[in-house]
Design a protein around this motif. Structure first.
Motif, short mmCIF file in Angstrom:
data_model
loop_
_atom_site.label_atom_id
_atom_site.label_comp_id
_atom_site.label_asym_id
_atom_site.label_seq_id
_atom_site.Cartn_x
_atom_site.Cartn_y
_atom_site.Cartn_z
N CYS A 2 0.85 -1.18 0.00
CA CYS A 2 0.00 0.00 0.00
C CYS A 2 0.88 1.23 0.00
N TYR A 3 0.35 2.32 -0.49
CA TYR A 3 1.14 3.55 -0.57
C TYR A 3 0.21 4.73 -0.35
N ARG A 4 0.82 5.88 -0.09
CA ARG A 4 0.05 7.11 0.11
C ARG A 4 0.16 7.95 -1.14
N ARG A 5 -0.98 8.28 -1.72
CA ARG A 5 -0.93 9.15 -2.90
C ARG A 5 -0.56 10.57 -2.49
N HIS A 8 1.55 13.35 4.35
CA HIS A 8 1.10 13.03 5.71
C HIS A 8 -0.32 13.50 6.01
N GLU A 10 -2.58 15.00 3.71
CA GLU A 10 -3.30 15.22 2.44
C GLU A 10 -2.95 16.56 1.79
#
Length: 281
Positions: A2-5, A8, A10
């Motif tokens: 999983c990754y963050r688009r 931290h 948004e």
């Protein structure tokens, strides 16, 4: 994986510190698009159905956003589920700041004290050392004296008699860390046979719940905090074995108990019993 688009919060710019990773992420299709293409390819949904659902959801969000501009007052408490309605006015002020008299008649105190000095179950063999403690309690009652354990017994007992539920949990609370309380008596001849005299004060009394808890202070105090929040008319107490034994419960104290009303708009009547203090032994 999983990754963050986004970063931290948004709005954070992750390219400052993770440029190569975020160049990769920017090339990656979003989860919704990837999932939609898979479902369309498998014939589960049509492209038209997918586009209609996205448009329908977008409209819900846009309408709510437009409607929010008409709101003139922010009603924070409207969406809070608080079971304490009888305690405060609509403005959030206490309905009364006066404390009624909490004293009770001496004959009632004597009755509770004599229960504290008795074994109200037939054919029940208690420990020899406990016989001396119970006799000592009976003597104190007759001489109009009180120690800490007897005073606590009378306080709890008088509440139970009035129909107020009392719940005490923590490490070794049943006998008390210093073997002073003895709210749960154990038959010396029959395994797991117990007697809780506090539940024999009056036929129409509230139940007394006393339970030893595991050494998971964080989990136990978190549970008791929730129990107390949902039970405004009960006395809910948690006791650390020593004052320095609240260990991992520290974050419950810091984040929820000390700042509960100011930060979370929550009332809570939990009582913490911390014998000794930071000096421990």
């Amino acid at each position: 994986v999983c990754y963050r688009r986004n970063g931290h919060n948004e709005m954070d710019e992750p390219m400052f510190t993770q440029p190569l990773m975020y160049k990769q992420i920017k090339k990656q299709k979003g989860v919704l698009q990837t999932f939609a293409e898979k479902l369309i390819a498998e014939g589960v949904v049509t492209t038209q159905h997918y586009e209609e659902e996205v448009a329908r959801y977008d409209k819900i969000c846009e309408d709510a956003y437009a409607h929010s501009k008409d709101e003139k007052i922010l009603h924070i408490k409207h969406w809070l589920d608080s079971p304490w309605p009888g305690f405060f006015t609509l403005e959030g002020q206490p309905k009364t700041t006066s404390c009624p008299s909490t004293g009770i008649r001496e004959d009632e105190l004597c009755h509770i004290g004599n229960i504290a000095a008795s074994v109200p179950v037939e054919d029940f063999t208690i420990h020899g050392g406990l016989s001396r403690i119970l006799k000592g309690r009976a003597t104190m009652v007759s001489q109009r004296e009180c120690d800490w354990a007897l005073g606590e017994y009378m306080a709890f007992g008088s509440l139970l008699k009035e129909g107020i539920h009392v719940r005490l949990s923590g490490q070794d609370v049943e006998r008390g860390t210093f073997s002073h309380r003895h709210h749960v008596l154990h038959d010396q001849n029959v395994d797991k046979r117990i007697c809780i005299p506090m539940n024999y004060i009056s036929p129409d009394q509230a139940p007394y719940t006393v339970c030893n808890s595991s050494l998971s202070e964080y989990g136990v105090l978190g549970f008791e905090l929730g129990f107390a929040m949902a039970s405004p008319n009960a006395l809910v107490l948690w006791e650390a074995q020593f004052g320095d034994f609240h260990n991992t419960a520290q974050c419950i104290l810091d984040q929820f108990i000390s700042s509960g009303q100011a930060k979370w708009v929550r009332q809570n009547g939990i009582v913490l019993l911390l014998p000794h203090g930071m000096e421990g032994m």
